[in-house]
Design a protein around this motif. Structure first.
Motif, mmCIF file in Angstrom:
data_model
loop_
_atom_site.group_PDB
_atom_site.id
_atom_site.type_symbol
_atom_site.label_atom_id
_atom_site.label_comp_id
_atom_site.label_asym_id
_atom_site.label_seq_id
_atom_site.Cartn_x
_atom_site.Cartn_y
_atom_site.Cartn_z
ATOM 1 N N ARG A 1 6.991 6.799 -5.250
ATOM 2 C CA ARG A 1 6.570 5.396 -5.319
ATOM 3 C C ARG A 1 5.315 5.257 -6.174
ATOM 4 O O ARG A 1 5.151 4.271 -6.901
ATOM 5 N N GLN A 2 4.430 6.232 -6.105
ATOM 6 C CA GLN A 2 3.233 6.208 -6.953
ATOM 7 C C GLN A 2 3.610 6.317 -8.423
ATOM 8 O O GLN A 2 3.055 5.602 -9.274
ATOM 9 N N ALA A 3 4.550 7.183 -8.736
ATOM 10 C CA ALA A 3 5.003 7.338 -10.124
ATOM 11 C C ALA A 3 5.599 6.032 -10.640
ATOM 12 O O ALA A 3 5.347 5.619 -11.784
ATOM 13 N N PHE A 4 6.373 5.361 -9.805
ATOM 14 C CA PHE A 4 6.981 4.081 -10.176
ATOM 15 C C PHE A 4 5.912 3.022 -10.436
ATOM 16 O O PHE A 4 5.978 2.274 -11.418
ATOM 17 N N ALA A 5 4.924 2.955 -9.559
ATOM 18 C CA ALA A 5 3.899 1.919 -9.638
ATOM 19 C C ALA A 5 2.929 2.118 -10.794
ATOM 20 O O ALA A 5 2.188 1.191 -11.149
ATOM 21 N N ASP B 1 0.804 -1.216 0.000
ATOM 22 C CA ASP B 1 0.000 0.000 0.000
ATOM 23 C C ASP B 1 0.842 1.274 0.000
ATOM 24 O O ASP B 1 0.320 2.366 -0.229
ATOM 25 N N LEU B 2 2.138 1.139 0.242
ATOM 26 C CA LEU B 2 3.028 2.302 0.201
ATOM 27 C C LEU B 2 3.336 2.719 -1.234
ATOM 28 O O LEU B 2 3.993 3.740 -1.467
ATOM 29 N N PHE B 3 2.865 1.914 -2.198
ATOM 30 C CA PHE B 3 3.001 2.222 -3.628
ATOM 31 C C PHE B 3 1.596 2.407 -4.211
ATOM 32 O O PHE B 3 1.030 1.459 -4.774
ATOM 33 N N LEU C 1 7.117 -4.300 -7.018
ATOM 34 C CA LEU C 1 7.106 -3.247 -5.998
ATOM 35 C C LEU C 1 7.989 -3.622 -4.814
ATOM 36 O O LEU C 1 8.747 -2.791 -4.299
ATOM 37 N N ALA C 2 7.904 -4.868 -4.364
ATOM 38 C CA ALA C 2 8.721 -5.303 -3.233
ATOM 39 C C ALA C 2 10.205 -5.262 -3.588
ATOM 40 O O ALA C 2 11.045 -4.886 -2.762
ATOM 41 N N GLU C 3 10.524 -5.644 -4.815
ATOM 42 C CA GLU C 3 11.910 -5.596 -5.275
ATOM 43 C C GLU C 3 12.420 -4.159 -5.293
ATOM 44 O O GLU C 3 13.573 -3.892 -4.916
ATOM 45 N N ALA C 4 11.570 -3.236 -5.721
ATOM 46 C CA ALA C 4 11.963 -1.822 -5.719
ATOM 47 C C ALA C 4 12.223 -1.342 -4.295
ATOM 48 O O ALA C 4 13.207 -0.647 -4.025
ATOM 49 N N TRP C 5 11.346 -1.743 -3.382
ATOM 50 C CA TRP C 5 11.522 -1.370 -1.975
ATOM 51 C C TRP C 5 12.869 -1.904 -1.462
ATOM 52 O O TRP C 5 13.638 -1.187 -0.823
#
Length: 214
Positions: free
Chosen positions: A142-146, A64-66, A126-130
């Motif tokens: 993070r929203q832009a990435f997702a 949810d952080l993304f 997303l988890a890998e990005a984190w």
């Protein structure tokens, strides 16, 4: 029309039909996913050489952080936009939901006619990005990435294939369709490079190996 000319005309039509059919085979499936074209193999190799190698850290991760599947245009969110982009003859209702069309999943070579059979894969999960740097980002980044439709980061694929991939990197998961692997690793490196994300040692070794033949 004399029989001789009729036969010649039929023969010409048959030849034209065969030519059209062969062109279709060369071009691949009509409903091929339209992932933004990633950088070349040479560029990906040069990008990879600059990426920081670091141990991954998932402390504090929450999907949810993304914020994802945000509104893109009108009633269409990111998922619906990718479904329209990646499909063929896609029909949508007033809420932008896909009610018809055809989708080819380049990971496994399957073709689907129901949007419910497709997931929108975050090519770099997303988890890998984190794990590799996004934990320190702002929520807006993070929203832009997702929801990134510009980089080769989002693609419509068979749902259970995406679920099997989960949050794995190329050291432990690659598309079963070998013809797509070069595209996949080029895209992976481009996204990591653009967002300044690190790679772990096993991931870098796998990427180096796959890129050697791209």
């Amino acid at each position: 029309m004399p029989r001789f000319y009729a036969r010649r005309r039929l023969g010409a039509l048959a030849a034209l039909t065969a030519l059209i059919a062969s062109a279709g085979l060369l071009n691949g499936p009509a409903a091929s996913a339209a992932l933004p074209t990633p950088v070349s193999g040479a560029t990906a190799r040069s990008y990879l050489a600059t990426l920081t190698v670091a141990t991954e850290n998932r402390t504090g991760y929450d999907r949810d952080l993304f914020p994802h599947w945000i509104t893109v245009s009108g009633a269409c969110n990111t998922r619906e936009t990718v479904l329209k982009r990646d499909g063929s003859n896609v029909v949508t209702d007033s809420a932008c939901a896909a009610t018809g069309g055809s989708w080819y999943s380049p990971y496994d070579g399957a073709t689907w006619t129901a949007a419910s059979d497709l997931d929108i894969d975050h090519l770099v999960p997303l988890a890998e990005a984190w794990d590799s740097g996004a934990g320190s980002w702002t929520t807006s980044r993070r929203q832009a990435f997702a929801n990134d439709l510009t980089r080769p980061q989002l693609i419509a694929v068979t749902d259970n294939v995406n679920q099997a991939k989960g949050d794995q990197d190329p050291a432990t998961w690659m598309p079963s369709r070998t013809a797509y692997r070069c595209t996949y690793v080029r895209a992976w490196v481009q996204v990591k490079y653009y967002y300044g994300l690190s790679v772990d040692s096993a991931e870098k070794a796998a990427l180096t190996n796959h890129l050697a033949s791209c």
